[in-house]
Motif scaffolding. Structure first.
Motif, short mmCIF file in Angstrom:
data_model
loop_
_atom_site.label_atom_id
_atom_site.label_comp_id
_atom_site.label_asym_id
_atom_site.label_seq_id
_atom_site.Cartn_x
_atom_site.Cartn_y
_atom_site.Cartn_z
N ASP A 1 0.83 -1.21 0.00
CA ASP A 1 0.00 0.00 0.00
C ASP A 1 0.86 1.26 0.00
O ASP A 1 0.55 2.24 -0.69
CB ASP A 1 -0.94 0.01 1.21
CG ASP A 1 -2.02 -1.05 1.12
OD1 ASP A 1 -2.20 -1.62 0.03
OD2 ASP A 1 -2.67 -1.33 2.15
N GLU A 2 1.91 1.23 0.80
CA GLU A 2 2.79 2.39 0.88
C GLU A 2 3.57 2.59 -0.41
O GLU A 2 3.68 3.71 -0.92
CB GLU A 2 3.76 2.22 2.05
CG GLU A 2 4.58 3.46 2.37
CD GLU A 2 5.24 3.35 3.73
OE1 GLU A 2 5.22 4.35 4.47
OE2 GLU A 2 5.78 2.26 4.04
N LYS A 3 4.10 1.51 -0.96
CA LYS A 3 4.85 1.60 -2.21
C LYS A 3 3.95 2.09 -3.34
O LYS A 3 4.36 2.93 -4.16
CB LYS A 3 5.44 0.23 -2.57
CG LYS A 3 6.43 0.26 -3.72
CD LYS A 3 7.71 1.00 -3.35
CE LYS A 3 8.76 0.90 -4.46
NZ LYS A 3 9.93 1.74 -4.16
N THR A 4 2.73 1.61 -3.40
CA THR A 4 1.78 2.06 -4.41
C THR A 4 1.50 3.55 -4.27
O THR A 4 1.50 4.30 -5.26
CB THR A 4 0.46 1.28 -4.28
OG1 THR A 4 0.71 -0.12 -4.41
CG2 THR A 4 -0.55 1.71 -5.35
N ARG A 5 1.28 3.99 -3.05
CA ARG A 5 0.98 5.40 -2.79
C ARG A 5 2.14 6.29 -3.22
O ARG A 5 1.94 7.37 -3.79
CB ARG A 5 0.67 5.58 -1.30
CG ARG A 5 0.20 6.96 -0.91
CD ARG A 5 -0.38 6.98 0.49
NE ARG A 5 0.57 6.57 1.50
CZ ARG A 5 0.52 5.42 2.15
NH1 ARG A 5 -0.44 4.54 1.88
NH2 ARG A 5 1.44 5.12 3.08
N TRP A 6 3.37 5.85 -2.97
CA TRP A 6 4.54 6.66 -3.32
C TRP A 6 4.75 6.73 -4.83
O TRP A 6 5.15 7.77 -5.36
CB TRP A 6 5.77 6.11 -2.61
CG TRP A 6 5.81 6.46 -1.15
CD1 TRP A 6 5.03 7.39 -0.49
CD2 TRP A 6 6.69 5.92 -0.15
NE1 TRP A 6 5.36 7.44 0.84
CE2 TRP A 6 6.37 6.56 1.08
CE3 TRP A 6 7.70 4.97 -0.17
CZ2 TRP A 6 7.04 6.26 2.26
CZ3 TRP A 6 8.37 4.68 1.01
CH2 TRP A 6 8.05 5.31 2.21
N TRP A 7 4.51 5.63 -5.54
CA TRP A 7 4.62 5.68 -7.00
C TRP A 7 3.60 6.68 -7.56
O TRP A 7 3.93 7.50 -8.43
CB TRP A 7 4.39 4.29 -7.60
CG TRP A 7 5.64 3.50 -7.83
CD1 TRP A 7 6.61 3.21 -6.92
CD2 TRP A 7 6.05 2.89 -9.06
NE1 TRP A 7 7.59 2.45 -7.50
CE2 TRP A 7 7.28 2.23 -8.80
CE3 TRP A 7 5.51 2.81 -10.33
CZ2 TRP A 7 7.97 1.53 -9.79
CZ3 TRP A 7 6.19 2.10 -11.32
CH2 TRP A 7 7.42 1.47 -11.04
N LYS A 8 2.37 6.60 -7.09
CA LYS A 8 1.34 7.51 -7.56
C LYS A 8 1.69 8.96 -7.25
O LYS A 8 1.48 9.85 -8.08
CB LYS A 8 0.00 7.14 -6.93
CG LYS A 8 -0.59 5.83 -7.43
CD LYS A 8 -1.74 5.34 -6.56
CE LYS A 8 -2.88 6.29 -6.48
NZ LYS A 8 -3.98 5.76 -5.62
N ALA A 9 2.24 9.19 -6.06
CA ALA A 9 2.61 10.56 -5.67
C ALA A 9 3.71 11.10 -6.58
O ALA A 9 3.69 12.28 -6.96
CB ALA A 9 3.06 10.58 -4.21
N ALA A 10 4.70 10.27 -6.92
CA ALA A 10 5.79 10.72 -7.79
C ALA A 10 5.27 11.03 -9.19
O ALA A 10 5.67 12.04 -9.80
CB ALA A 10 6.87 9.64 -7.85
#
Length: 303
Positions: free
Chosen positions: A20-29
């Protein structure tokens, strides 16, 4: 009205934070790049993430073990582009030297240098090549996601070892699901230029070429990225049967750890480059869809 496109990402080497965290960070970038480079603030896009670190590691990285979180780039305005890339650096010289070694290894089939690189530096990729069960599991996760969205325009962005997985899957789907198409493949920080990787491709798929089931392939590499040691891929992969070629861009991966130390291989830096943002802008959900509150089944949207 044509359904909006979708961005599907797949990560690369080493253990990762929880999915969930990795997904959120990719989307944020990706969202940061769209806002700063394309003036698309609050852009909405359908996004799916293929996470496979759990197949190799018992537990994801804990919060106190994360020395490379996603962090927005400082300042305002567009981020550095390929025009801002330094002309020649130490790793570039290493890449030139490696390219000569690479040609010898590929011609002879003796890959002692690459074997050392893969086994001791790119451990996950070494296991992917020697453990068939692991390779099947990893590939199946990407195949399932591509199959689920086969009726959409797909932007597949593959980082590091993920680019090897994505390439293998696309060549496999050429045979097993020839009607499935990917609009745009973007490889970032890719080791696909390694002689060992190309020899594995040739052993499994035949000639190393652009897959026939994609309409575009863009490769982004920072000149200081030691994983993408060969940088450009156009000379390594012949065009597809339709004449599609790899388009290489040398970009600036601006990622820095909280300590200030740069990591020119980090996915977040690649995902917010102007060169990637330009491509991703074509997969933003149109205002007409948003105005109608049209659902995008099965996919998540940026906040």
């Amino acid at each position: 009205m044509e359904r909006p496109g979708i961005i599907i990402g797949i990560h690369g080497l080493a253990n990762k934070p929880p999915v969930d965290e990795k997904t959120r960070w990719w989307k944020a970038a990706i969202a940061e790049g769209l806002a700063r480079n394309e003036d698309l603030a609050d852009a909405e896009f359908a996004f799916e993430f293929v996470y496979w670190a759990d197949l190799r590691y018992e537990m994801p990285l804990a919060s106190d073990a994360l020395d490379e979180p996603y962090r927005p780039y400082g300042g305002a305005g567009a981020l550095p582009s390929e025009e801002d890339a330094p002309k020649l650096t130490g790793p570039d010289v290493l890449g030139i030297v490696y390219e000569s070694i690479d040609r010898i290894e590929e011609a002879t089939g003796v890959t002692l240098i690459d074997d050392l690189i893969l086994e001791h530096r790119f451990d996950d990729l070494w296991h992917y090549h020697v453990e068939q069960g692991f390779a099947r599991q990893v590939r199946s996760r990407l195949i399932e996601r591509l199959e689920a969205f086969r009726d959409r325009r797909i932007l597949l962005v593959a980082h590091s070892m993920g680019s090897v997985i994505a390439y293998d899957v696309l060549r496999l789907l050429e045979r097993e699901a020839p009607s499935l198409r990917v609009e745009h493949l973007v490889t970032v920080g890719s080791p696909l230029g390694l002689a060992k990787v190309k020899l594995k491709i040739e052993a499994e798929c035949g000639v190393a070429r652009v897959p026939n089931n994609i309409r575009h392939w863009t490769n982004l590499a920072d000149g200081n990225d030691i994983v993408a040691v060969t940088g450009a891929l156009a000379e390594d992969f012949v065009p597809s049967d339709a004449g599609i070629e790899v388009v290489d861009h040398r970009v600036v991966n601006d990622y820095r750890r909280p300590t200030g130390e740069p990591n020119h291989h980090k996915s977040y830096g690649y995902l917010r480059t102007p060169e990637f943002s330009r491509i991703a802008a074509g997969f933003v959900i149109p205002a007409a869809w948003r105005a109608c509150d049209a659902p995008v089944a099965g996919a998540t949207l940026t906040p």
